[in-house]
Enzyme design. Structure first.
Site, PDB file in Angstrom:
ATOM      1  N   LYS A 222      30.081  39.573  34.283  1.00 47.35           N
ATOM      2  CA  LYS A 222      28.808  39.138  34.862  1.00 47.35           C
ATOM      3  C   LYS A 222      27.729  38.972  33.796  1.00 47.35           C
ATOM      4  O   LYS A 222      27.878  39.371  32.647  1.00 47.35           O
ATOM      5  CB  LYS A 222      28.361  40.120  35.948  1.00 47.35           C
ATOM      6  CG  LYS A 222      29.203  40.014  37.218  1.00 47.35           C
ATOM      7  CD  LYS A 222      28.685  40.876  38.336  1.00 47.35           C
ATOM      8  CE  LYS A 222      29.494  40.628  39.622  1.00 47.35           C
ATOM      9  NZ  LYS A 222      29.074  41.518  40.725  1.00 47.35           N
ATOM     10  N   ARG A 256      36.481  46.383  40.579  1.00 46.67           N
ATOM     11  CA  ARG A 256      36.821  44.995  40.924  1.00 46.67           C
ATOM     12  C   ARG A 256      36.696  44.152  39.660  1.00 46.67           C
ATOM     13  O   ARG A 256      35.598  43.987  39.119  1.00 46.67           O
ATOM     14  CB  ARG A 256      35.890  44.484  42.023  1.00 46.67           C
ATOM     15  CG  ARG A 256      36.201  43.089  42.537  1.00 46.67           C
ATOM     16  CD  ARG A 256      35.252  42.714  43.670  1.00 46.67           C
ATOM     17  NE  ARG A 256      35.568  41.387  44.205  1.00 46.67           N
ATOM     18  CZ  ARG A 256      35.071  40.248  43.745  1.00 46.67           C
ATOM     19  NH1 ARG A 256      34.226  40.261  42.718  1.00 46.67           N
ATOM     20  NH2 ARG A 256      35.397  39.092  44.295  1.00 46.67           N
TER      21      ARG A 256
END
Length: 279
Positions: A222, A256
């Site tokens: 991210k 995740r």
């Protein structure tokens, strides 16, 4: 010790486990288009399971900043065949990454065991559907919607406000008839948070455990990694692994990730080290 139950399956969360990201989308921020076809998505499922993923998280709608919405019909067409393939060919936990009640229902019918909802069951009918399906659900915090969440996120106290939001969603879930054992929490790294907000959340992740539910963390590749390190999307592995290990040490039960093999290796080293402390 936490564990998840879905039908006749039980998944221990005594030590951190890896959830593999399978985006059956043309526009997800990291791997959009790579697994868009049925064949490529199934090949990726095979690969991540061989690498040690305990859960595969299958999604048909991108939730990257600025992402466009997808119709229910299109989302179903993308995810249901991949869920059916996975359920038929592998003994693995399957998660459906969706906010739509009908996708939840058909995904569980096709073999999914977990609902992973970035909107924390706030869409019309989602809460009632999840309660009826009686499977584990991950509730995530997001300020705003994917289309606008990164425009100008603001908090007086990001830790407290994320905790308060998730606590309120838990109350709604319990009132709707869901069992406490079916609830997982996700602070929503990158979803309506600045760089500073994200690292405050990571540093104080144990505070989320005050609610006494298992915690899922997704920070793989991210912008909180890329912006800090000035790395493009294809060069964030080291930062992602560092974040995953910090999250695990801070008590996260589910990680995740995109890079399954590398994360499993890092967790194995961490677990061996922690086990040696008690020998």
């Amino acid at each position: 010790m936490f564990e998840l139950k879905s039908g006749d399956k039980t998944l221990s969360l005594a030590s951190p486990i890896v959830m593999a990201i399978i985006n059956v989308t043309p526009d997800s921020f990291s791997d959009g288009g790579q697994h868009h076809s049925f064949e490529k998505a199934c090949a990726q499922v095979d690969k991540v399971i061989s690498q040690g993923a305990a859960i595969v998280d299958i999604g048909g709608e991108s939730t990257r900043p600025g992402a466009a919405s997808v119709s229910e019909e299109e989302e179903l067409a993308r995810v249901i065949p991949v869920i059916e393939y996975t359920a038929k060919n592998h003994d693995v936990w399957i998660s459906i990454d969706t906010s739509k009640p009908q996708v939840m229902e058909q995904a569980v019918a096709a073999g999914a065991h977990i609902i992973n909802d970035v909107r924390a069951l706030q869409e019309p009918g989602a809460l009632a559907m999840a309660a009826m399906l009686d499977v584990p659900v991950c509730l995530m915090h997001m300020q705003g919607q994917p289309q606008d969440m990164q425009d100008s996120p603001e908090y007086d106290n990001v830790i407290q406000q994320v905790n308060d939001f998730l606590s309120l969603r838990v109350d709604y879930c319990l009132a709707a008839g869901m069992s406490r054992e079916n609830i997982i929490l996700d602070p929503g790294f990158g979803f309506g948070k600045t760089l500073e907000h994200n690292y405050q959340l990571l540093a104080k992740l144990p505070e989320l455990h005050s609610l006494h539910f298992p915690v899922l963390v997704g920070l793989s590749r991210k912008s909180m990694i890329g912006d800090l390190l000035q790395r493009d999307i294809n060069n964030r592995l080291a930062g992602s692994l560092a974040g995953a290990m910090i999250a695990a040490q801070q008590g996260a039960q589910i990680l995740r990730v995109h890079d399954v093999e590398e994360t499993v290796d890092a967790l194995t080293v961490m677990s061996a080290t922690m086990a040696s402390l008690h020998n």
